[in-house]
Scaffold this motif. Structure first.
Motif, mmCIF file in Angstrom:
data_model
loop_
_atom_site.group_PDB
_atom_site.id
_atom_site.type_symbol
_atom_site.label_atom_id
_atom_site.label_comp_id
_atom_site.label_asym_id
_atom_site.label_seq_id
_atom_site.Cartn_x
_atom_site.Cartn_y
_atom_site.Cartn_z
ATOM 1 N N LEU A 183 46.573 39.660 23.476
ATOM 2 C CA LEU A 183 46.394 38.493 24.338
ATOM 3 C C LEU A 183 45.790 38.887 25.675
ATOM 4 N N SER A 184 46.017 40.121 26.109
ATOM 5 C CA SER A 184 45.481 40.583 27.386
ATOM 6 C C SER A 184 44.002 40.927 27.310
ATOM 7 N N PHE A 185 43.404 40.863 26.127
ATOM 8 C CA PHE A 185 41.978 41.111 25.913
ATOM 9 C C PHE A 185 41.335 39.752 25.662
ATOM 10 N N THR A 194 36.637 50.036 36.068
ATOM 11 C CA THR A 194 35.686 50.191 37.161
ATOM 12 C C THR A 194 36.352 50.052 38.522
ATOM 13 N N GLY A 195 37.657 50.076 38.569
ATOM 14 C CA GLY A 195 38.344 49.956 39.860
ATOM 15 C C GLY A 195 39.622 49.152 39.718
ATOM 16 N N THR A 196 40.038 48.535 40.804
ATOM 17 C CA THR A 196 41.270 47.753 40.804
ATOM 18 C C THR A 196 41.129 46.539 39.897
ATOM 19 N N PRO A 197 42.140 46.263 39.055
ATOM 20 C CA PRO A 197 42.058 45.090 38.174
ATOM 21 C C PRO A 197 41.887 43.805 38.981
ATOM 22 N N TYR A 200 43.140 39.549 33.466
ATOM 23 C CA TYR A 200 42.763 40.671 34.320
ATOM 24 C C TYR A 200 41.814 41.613 33.586
ATOM 25 N N THR A 201 40.817 42.073 34.336
ATOM 26 C CA THR A 201 39.889 43.044 33.781
ATOM 27 C C THR A 201 40.624 44.342 33.525
ATOM 28 N N SER A 202 40.016 45.197 32.715
ATOM 29 C CA SER A 202 40.693 46.408 32.273
ATOM 30 C C SER A 202 40.967 47.377 33.406
ATOM 31 N N THR A 258 34.100 39.189 30.564
ATOM 32 C CA THR A 258 35.314 38.387 30.784
ATOM 33 C C THR A 258 35.032 37.232 31.733
ATOM 34 N N GLU A 259 34.176 37.454 32.722
ATOM 35 C CA GLU A 259 33.892 36.450 33.742
ATOM 36 C C GLU A 259 33.093 35.263 33.229
#
Length: 901
Positions: free
Chosen positions: A485-487, A443-446, A438-440, A585-586
């Motif tokens: 791990l979440s990064f 910029t909005g909703t993860p 998941y993105t951080s 990330t994408e």
């Protein structure tokens, strides 16, 4: 006689009419044409100029001449429209002003008179709504004719009347000029038997950033481009002329083209940016998956250390067996290809067992940060619809309400240990999911990013080819697992297990302490450090790369833009251990990298099997040196966003350049440009770019200059709204340890190096910049600037101070002003400074120059300056219309302009 006539003629209603036109015409005009430069725009750049010449083909010349005749325009208007179209594409602006000289000889009496009559006209053009070139020509024709009808107003008077902010970094109103010489090279003067000839006046100089002069001679068109050498390199001038030639050739052939469709690139440059610099195809592991490649490595080096955490270790064989047991347990819980498994674990050996176990079961892991709020963890698990969660007993208690199967790797260890240690047989394909990260959410909703096995394997192959291959033969490297791990940078770290590396997960308490981190790297003889530039700057301060400091041989900086200060330290380090890596990330962590060397931070070239395209708003390739949005293609591009079809189609678009069926590009939202050597330069986020008082500002440029200050360790510049709803720049500064720096010192440092509009109106001094769990600066946690009442306790002591304090308070929109407070620290800028000076002139009847406020920026200092002027009898100059006629004859406006030059 002419000078006296001119001053009498341009007065009264005629003067007011001219002023009224120009006020309306240039109202809210952009103060700066922001052509991308090769060097930063500094205060008072040297006027030395460079030049390049070019000639248009006969076909293009005839086409432009015919076009002008058909549209009832002049050749000047047609060429000006082409020049403005090019400038608009370069600057990314649809509202721009170009200056042009006019001869001023519009009366019979001046035709044969020796003298200077030249004036400068500011021609503003609107390029909005993507007009065709024909429509643009019509707009330029109208603007030029109106300007000619109001050409008598002297340029200097126009600047004064519009109260234009003055800067030593650029000319007012316009910074680019255009002229057409139709003399055909003939001598204009015949003085009896004398034959006038032009002569050189030394090195070329220019008051403007760019100046294009074209000449029509014997039915052909040629031109010369003059550019400010302090801003542009010679090859940039040459490239700009090539683009102008391509543009003029195109509109001469088809003037109905919309501006966005008019080409700038010739075939050679187009092939270069689309194909030559994207020739990155290399062999990478195909037909296999991440866990199968790890199994092969474990079979080759079963006794080698795979993971070291504090006093515990796992060999490759042990890690393989433990991951196999967990995989079999997960299979009993229904994990299979495309099934998502949540992973919420603290740092340790279990973290790697969990990742490999999920992959061996055929599933895809969804990392959750154990330090994040439990509400966020539950939200992500619900969004992912993960039927299984891997965690630890003390963390599971925070996730009450989760309805899936919970596997506690510590409490359930004996149950898992009963499983066979052979890998389960699962049909997993390279196109199956490996993880969803998941993105951080900044910029909005993860959003959950879907990444496949083949993309992870390509990342491994790309890094091995670019970085690890250069290490030569010998023992596999010791690699720190520094990111959570979440990064997504953690993938770049643990994937090195596929090549036999030894992984060192850094304990959380160590990771956030620069001193402890440096000691950890030294004790464990870690060779590869992967971290954010924010963390790297702190580690460098702890002697990371000093002799005898640590055994780190390669520093991989990623996650943020690498600032110039850190870049210079890495570039100057013996052996040059630094790498700058870039990637969203994408696109599976990294898509471009560069060895740190030279003096300019770049993100380098695309990695293996990645493609990078710099595109303009119309989706066309941007020329070298021109900023655009970075689009990324290739094997690393993710599948899309989990459960968000609309956002996926918006961000992942068809690739029109690769020729591969079904190929897609990811829109990064990052602003970059190609440099002449084929490397990419990162210019910032498109959504961080701000406009303040009409100037487009990239905060990163201001940050880079602030970092040059010897006492500044870290800095972040953002745009915030003040109490009046106006945007202003705020600089958050962390001084070097054990030092102090004042706001006045920082402001002076900037004013000596950048234009005034780039100087923040507020400086906030912090002990450290707030970081999020990924090690990036958390912009949302930056505190709002507070009004520093440094001198508010010192009330006005004289009548002059009291009046000045009232003027400041009114202009700045604040309640009170102390006599020792700096006008600029209170939020003042050049336009507000003009208001203060204007009102002070009226109030005290003295001729107060604008620079006085910059030199005496407090009420007390300015009051003293005004008192001195009053004692010296320096009264304000009378209005121009009352100027005396006796004495020396006046100069004409153009003669005055000559002296000003």
């Amino acid at each position: 006689d002419y000078a006296l006539w001119q001053r009498a003629y341009l007065s009264g209603e005629r003067l007011e009419g001219q002023l009224a036109y120009w006020r309306a015409r240039l109202a809210d005009a952009p103060p700066l044409l922001e052509i991308p430069t090769d060097h930063p725009r500094a205060v008072g750049p040297r006027p030395r100029a460079g030049s390049h010449r070019f000639a248009l083909s006969t076909r293009a010349t005839r086409g432009l001449q015919a076009l002008a005749r058909r549209e009832g325009a002049t050749l000047f208007m047609t060429l000006l429209a082409g020049w403005q179209a090019l400038l608009g594409r370069y600057a990314g602006q649809d509202d721009l002003v170009v200056g042009t000289p006019v001869a001023g000889r519009d009366r019979r009496e001046t035709e044969d008179l020796v003298g200077l009559f030249v004036n400068m006209l500011a021609l503003r053009v609107d390029l909005s709504a993507d007009p065709s070139f024909l429509q643009l020509l019509s707009r330029v024709r109208k603007a030029a004719l109106e300007a000619y009808a109001h050409q008598d107003l002297p340029f200097e008077r126009l600047v004064e009347e519009l109260v234009v902010g003055r800067s030593l970094a650029h000319a007012p109103l316009f910074q680019v000029t255009f002229a057409l010489d139709r003399s055909g090279g003939r001598d204009l003067l015949e003085l009896g038997e004398l034959r006038p000839e032009p002569f050189a006046t030394g090195a070329a100089v220019t008051r403007f950033d760019l100046g294009l002069t074209m000449r029509e001679e014997d039915g052909s068109l040629s031109g010369v481009l003059l550019y400010r050498a302090a801003l542009f390199e010679p090859e940039t001038g040459e490239r700009m002329l090539r683009h102008l030639e391509v543009l003029l050739e195109a509109v001469a052939a088809d003037p109905r083209l919309r501006l966005s469709d008019v080409p700038l690139l010739d075939d050679a440059e187009r092939a270069q940016v689309l194909h030559a610099w994207n020739a990155t195809a290399v062999q990478h592991p195909e037909g296999c998956c991440v866990h199968t490649l790890f199994a092969e490595q474990a079979a080759c080096t079963p006794d080698a250390l795979a993971v070291v955490f504090e006093d515990r270790t796992l060999s490759y064989a042990e890690l393989e067996r433990e991951a196999n047991r967990l995989a079999r347990h997960l299979r009993r819980l229904g994990v299979a290809p495309e099934v998502l498994v949540g992973v919420c674990l603290e740092r340790g050996l279990d973290l790697l067992v969990a990742v490999l176990g999920v992959l061996k079961a055929g599933g895809a892991y969804v990392p959750l940060d154990p330090a994040s709020p439990s509400e966020r963890q539950r939200t992500l698990l619900a969004d992912a619809h993960a039927p299984v969660l891997l965690t630890q007993a003390h963390l599971a208690a925070r996730l009450e309400g989760y309805r899936g199967a919970v596997v506690r790797l510590d409490a359930d260890r004996e149950i898992i240990a009963r499983e066979p240690d052979e890998a389960p047989r699962v049909e997993v394909a390279p196109r199956n999911l490996a993880y969803v990260i998941y993105t951080s959410g900044s910029t909005g909703t993860p959003k959950g990013v879907l990444v496949e096995h083949r993309s992870v394997l390509n990342l491994f192959a790309a890094l091995r080819e670019a970085i690890y291959a250069g290490r030569g033969a010998g023992a596999p490297p010791r690699v720190s697992m520094n990111g959570p791990l979440s990064f997504d940078t953690s993938v770049k770290q643990w994937v090195q297990l596929l090549g036999g590396a030894t992984l060192y997960p850094v304990p959380e308490a160590v990771r956030v302490d620069p001193g402890a981190m440096t000691d950890y790297l030294r004790r464990h003889r870690v060779e590869v450090l992967d971290c954010t530039p924010s963390q790297l700057r702190m580690l460098l301060g702890e002697g990371l790369l000093e002799k005898g400091g640590t055994g780190v041989t390669d520093v991989l900086a990623a996650g943020e833009a690498l600032d110039e200060g850190v870049w210079e330290v890495l570039a100057a380090t013996e052996g040059r251990p630094g790498w700058n890596l870039y990637g969203p990330t994408e696109c599976t962590v990294d898509v471009a990298l560069s060895r740190v060397w030279g003096t300019r931070p770049v993100i380098g070239r695309p990695v293996a099997n990645a493609r990078a395209y710099v595109l303009d708003p119309a989706g066309e390739p941007a020329p070298v040196g021109i900023p655009g949005e970075l689009y990324v293609g290739g094997v690393g591009v993710a599948r899309g966003y989990l459960g968000r079809a609309a956002q996926t189609s918006e961000s992942f678009v068809p690739d029109p350049f690769s020729g591969e069926a079904g190929a897609r590009l990811y829109r990064t939202g990052d602003r970059v440009r190609w440099l002449a050597d084929g490397t990419l330069e990162y210019l910032g986020r498109l959504d961080f770019q701000v406009k303040i008082r009409g100037f487009r500002i990239e905060p990163g440029e201001v940050e880079a200059v602030l970092r040059e200050h010897a006492l500044v360790r870290q800095v972040m510049v953002v745009a915030r709204e003040d109490a009046r709803g106006e945007k202003r720049l705020v600089a958050y500064v962390v001084p070097e340890a054990g030092t102090e720096v004042t706001r006045a010192e920082l402001r002076t440092h900037l004013r000596e190096r950048v234009p005034e509009h780039m100087v923040p109106s507020a400086f906030v001094l912090l002990e450290a910049l707030p970081l999020n769990a990924s090690g990036k600066v958390d912009r949302r946690a930056l505190p709002p600037p507070e009004h520093e009442e440094v001198g508010a306790s010192v009330a006005p002591r004289t009548m002059v101070e009291e009046v000045l304090a009232g003027i400041w308070a009114e202009v700045l929109g604040i309640e009170r002003v102390g006599v020792e407070e700096s006008f600029f620290e209170l939020g003042g800028h050049s336009l507000l400074a003009m208001r203060v000076v204007s009102r002070a002139r009226e109030a005290f009847r003295v001729e107060l120059p604008l620079r006085a406020l910059f030199e005496a920026p407090t009420v007390a200092a300015l009051a003293e300056r005004i008192e001195g002027l009053r004692r010296a009898g320096a009264e304000a100059a009378p209005p121009i219309e009352r100027a005396r006629r006796e004495g020396p004859l006046p100069l004409s406006f153009a003669q005055q302009r000559l002296w000003l030059v």
